[in-house]
Design a protein around this motif. Sequence first.
Motif, PDB file in Angstrom:
ATOM      1  N   ALA A 185       0.818  -1.212   0.000  1.00 47.15           N
ATOM      2  CA  ALA A 185       0.000   0.000   0.000  1.00 47.15           C
ATOM      3  C   ALA A 185       0.852   1.264   0.000  1.00 47.15           C
ATOM      4  N   ARG A 186       2.135   1.134   0.381  1.00 45.93           N
ATOM      5  CA  ARG A 186       3.026   2.291   0.437  1.00 45.93           C
ATOM      6  C   ARG A 186       4.007   2.306  -0.735  1.00 45.93           C
ATOM      7  N   THR A 187       3.664   1.614  -1.817  1.00 45.40           N
ATOM      8  CA  THR A 187       4.493   1.630  -3.016  1.00 45.40           C
ATOM      9  C   THR A 187       3.895   2.566  -4.057  1.00 45.40           C
ATOM     10  N   VAL A 188       4.763   3.240  -4.800  1.00 46.50           N
ATOM     11  CA  VAL A 188       4.359   4.124  -5.902  1.00 46.50           C
ATOM     12  C   VAL A 188       5.175   3.728  -7.126  1.00 46.50           C
ATOM     13  N   VAL A 189       4.501   3.494  -8.252  1.00 49.35           N
ATOM     14  CA  VAL A 189       5.205   3.062  -9.461  1.00 49.35           C
ATOM     15  C   VAL A 189       4.934   4.030 -10.603  1.00 49.35           C
ATOM     16  N   PHE A 190       5.905   4.101 -11.531  1.00 52.04           N
ATOM     17  CA  PHE A 190       5.835   5.006 -12.668  1.00 52.04           C
ATOM     18  C   PHE A 190       6.174   4.221 -13.934  1.00 52.04           C
ATOM     19  N   GLY A 191       5.354   4.346 -14.973  1.00 52.35           N
ATOM     20  CA  GLY A 191       5.621   3.614 -16.209  1.00 52.35           C
ATOM     21  C   GLY A 191       4.908   4.218 -17.397  1.00 52.35           C
ATOM     22  N   ASP A 192       5.220   3.670 -18.588  1.00 46.62           N
ATOM     23  CA  ASP A 192       4.657   4.261 -19.808  1.00 46.62           C
ATOM     24  C   ASP A 192       4.166   3.245 -20.832  1.00 46.62           C
TER      25      ASP A 192
ATOM     26  N   PHE B 116       1.383  -1.794 -12.104  1.00 44.28           N
ATOM     27  CA  PHE B 116       0.297  -0.849 -11.854  1.00 44.28           C
ATOM     28  C   PHE B 116      -0.856  -1.538 -11.130  1.00 44.28           C
ATOM     29  N   GLU B 117      -1.078  -2.804 -11.445  1.00 47.17           N
ATOM     30  CA  GLU B 117      -2.209  -3.531 -10.869  1.00 47.17           C
ATOM     31  C   GLU B 117      -2.018  -3.875  -9.393  1.00 47.17           C
ATOM     32  N   VAL B 118      -0.778  -3.884  -8.910  1.00 42.99           N
ATOM     33  CA  VAL B 118      -0.529  -4.308  -7.520  1.00 42.99           C
ATOM     34  C   VAL B 118       0.007  -3.199  -6.634  1.00 42.99           C
ATOM     35  N   ALA B 119       0.445  -2.081  -7.207  1.00 43.08           N
ATOM     36  CA  ALA B 119       1.037  -1.003  -6.419  1.00 43.08           C
ATOM     37  C   ALA B 119      -0.031  -0.228  -5.659  1.00 43.08           C
ATOM     38  N   GLY B 120       0.395   0.424  -4.581  1.00 42.92           N
ATOM     39  CA  GLY B 120      -0.523   1.284  -3.853  1.00 42.92           C
ATOM     40  C   GLY B 120      -0.949   2.476  -4.680  1.00 42.92           C
ATOM     41  N   THR B 121      -0.006   3.061  -5.434  1.00 46.25           N
ATOM     42  CA  THR B 121      -0.272   4.204  -6.311  1.00 46.25           C
ATOM     43  C   THR B 121       0.474   3.989  -7.616  1.00 46.25           C
TER      44      THR B 121
ATOM     45  N   ALA C 184      -2.573   4.051 -24.354  1.00 49.37           N
ATOM     46  CA  ALA C 184      -3.948   3.672 -24.035  1.00 49.37           C
ATOM     47  C   ALA C 184      -4.027   2.460 -23.117  1.00 49.37           C
ATOM     48  N   CYS C 185      -3.017   1.577 -23.177  1.00 49.75           N
ATOM     49  CA  CYS C 185      -3.064   0.335 -22.397  1.00 49.75           C
ATOM     50  C   CYS C 185      -2.983   0.572 -20.891  1.00 49.75           C
ATOM     51  N   LEU C 186      -2.562   1.757 -20.466  1.00 52.29           N
ATOM     52  CA  LEU C 186      -2.407   2.031 -19.039  1.00 52.29           C
ATOM     53  C   LEU C 186      -3.550   2.851 -18.442  1.00 52.29           C
ATOM     54  N   VAL C 187      -4.379   3.398 -19.273  1.00 49.15           N
ATOM     55  CA  VAL C 187      -5.388   4.353 -18.805  1.00 49.15           C
ATOM     56  C   VAL C 187      -6.266   3.760 -17.720  1.00 49.15           C
ATOM     57  N   ASP C 188      -6.685   2.519 -17.882  1.00 50.53           N
ATOM     58  CA  ASP C 188      -7.633   1.919 -16.936  1.00 50.53           C
ATOM     59  C   ASP C 188      -6.992   1.437 -15.640  1.00 50.53           C
ATOM     60  N   VAL C 189      -5.661   1.382 -15.576  1.00 51.82           N
ATOM     61  CA  VAL C 189      -5.002   0.875 -14.361  1.00 51.82           C
ATOM     62  C   VAL C 189      -4.174   1.937 -13.656  1.00 51.82           C
ATOM     63  N   ALA C 190      -4.080   3.133 -14.216  1.00 55.46           N
ATOM     64  CA  ALA C 190      -3.286   4.206 -13.611  1.00 55.46           C
ATOM     65  C   ALA C 190      -4.145   5.047 -12.673  1.00 55.46           C
ATOM     66  N   HIS C 191      -3.592   5.381 -11.515  1.00 57.67           N
ATOM     67  CA  HIS C 191      -4.268   6.295 -10.595  1.00 57.67           C
ATOM     68  C   HIS C 191      -4.064   7.753 -10.995  1.00 57.67           C
ATOM     69  N   HIS C 192      -2.907   8.052 -11.598  1.00 58.28           N
ATOM     70  CA  HIS C 192      -2.581   9.411 -12.013  1.00 58.28           C
ATOM     71  C   HIS C 192      -1.925   9.347 -13.388  1.00 58.28           C
ATOM     72  N   ARG C 193      -1.959  10.469 -14.105  1.00 61.03           N
ATOM     73  CA  ARG C 193      -1.267  10.527 -15.396  1.00 61.03           C
ATOM     74  C   ARG C 193      -0.551  11.859 -15.505  1.00 61.03           C
ATOM     75  N   VAL C 194       0.703  11.823 -15.968  1.00 62.45           N
ATOM     76  CA  VAL C 194       1.477  13.038 -16.188  1.00 62.45           C
ATOM     77  C   VAL C 194       1.937  13.071 -17.637  1.00 62.45           C
ATOM     78  N   SER C 195       2.366  14.248 -18.069  1.00 62.86           N
ATOM     79  CA  SER C 195       2.598  14.467 -19.494  1.00 62.86           C
ATOM     80  C   SER C 195       3.843  13.785 -20.032  1.00 62.86           C
ATOM     81  N   CYS C 196       4.974  13.935 -19.340  1.00 61.41           N
ATOM     82  CA  CYS C 196       6.236  13.463 -19.910  1.00 61.41           C
ATOM     83  C   CYS C 196       7.303  13.360 -18.832  1.00 61.41           C
ATOM     84  N   SER C 197       8.457  12.818 -19.218  1.00 61.35           N
ATOM     85  CA  SER C 197       9.571  12.634 -18.286  1.00 61.35           C
ATOM     86  C   SER C 197      10.190  13.953 -17.857  1.00 61.35           C
ATOM     87  N   ALA C 198      10.221  14.927 -18.756  1.00 62.20           N
ATOM     88  CA  ALA C 198      10.948  16.162 -18.496  1.00 62.20           C
ATOM     89  C   ALA C 198      10.187  17.126 -17.604  1.00 62.20           C
ATOM     90  N   LEU C 199       8.853  17.163 -17.727  1.00 59.80           N
ATOM     91  CA  LEU C 199       8.060  18.145 -16.997  1.00 59.80           C
ATOM     92  C   LEU C 199       7.063  17.500 -16.041  1.00 59.80           C
TER      93      LEU C 199
END
Length: 256
Positions: free
Chosen positions: A195-202, A210-215, A223-238
Motif C-alpha cells: 500500500a506504500r508503493t508508488v510506481v511510474f511507467g509508460d 500498476f495492478e498491484v502497487a498502492g499508487t 492507451a493500455c495504461l489508462v484503466d489501471v493508472a491512478h494518475h497521469r502526467v505528461s512526460c519525463s521532463a516536466l
Amino acid sequence: MRLIAFDLDGTLLDHDKTIPPRSLDLIERLRSHDVRVAIITGRALVPDDVMEGVRPDATATSNGGVVRVGPDIVAEHGLETGQIEALDDLIPEEAELWAFGPDVVYTRDPARVTADWLVGRDLHPLTDAPHLGVYQLSFRLPDARRLAPDILALGGLTVTGGLSPYESFMTVTHERATKGHALHDIARALSVPMARTVVFGDSDNDIAMFEVAGTSVQVGEAACLVDVAHHRVSCSALGLPAWLEGYAEELARELA
C-alpha cells in the motif's frame, strides 16, 4: 517507509536517454523522507550513469528476470533452452532477434547485428545460449503483436510489447518475470507494505506493477495504461518531476 519504483525508457529517462536533473534532485529529497528507490525495467542492464545518478536500493531487469536488493539477487527467472529453441522456430527469420544473459547477448547471426544500442556488447550465436541464464528474448518485426497468441501457447511465458509506443518490438520472459512480481519481491525484501508503493511507467509491461502497487502514475498517453493508472502526467521532463515535487511536499507535511 515508502518505496517508489521507476521504469526507465519513456518514464524516468527523457527522449535523449538521460534523467532530467530536477528528477534526480527530487529523488534525493524523497530519500530524506524515508523513501526507498527502485528501478524496474525491461532492459537487460541498468546503465551505469543511471545507477550512479539514482543510486537505487533495488533493481529489477528483464521485466523481473533478475531482481536485486543492493548487491543480492532475491529472485531469478530465466528461459530454458527448449523455450528458446521453440521461440526461434516460431519467430520468422526476417525478424531481428536477441536473447539476453547478464553479460552476453545471443542472436541468430552476430555478424548481422546493426542496432546501435548493442555496440560494445558481447555477442554470441543463439545456438550457444545456456540451459539457464537467459532472462529475456526480444525481437523486432512489423506487426509483432500477431505472434503473441502463438508464443503464449508454448506455455510458461509472458509476452509484452507490440503495442504503442513499441508496436514493432516484443519481449518474451519467464511467466514469473513480470514487473508486478518484481515489485512484490522488492517491497518484501525492504519491508515496505504494498500500500506504500508508488510506481511510474509508460507501456504495457508496466501494467503488472500498476495492478498491484498502492499508487500508479502513468507517464505519457499509452492507451493500455489508462484503466489501471491512478494518475497521469505528461512526460519525463516536466510532468514526472512536477508529480514528484508534489509527493515530496505531501510527505513533508505528514512528517512535520
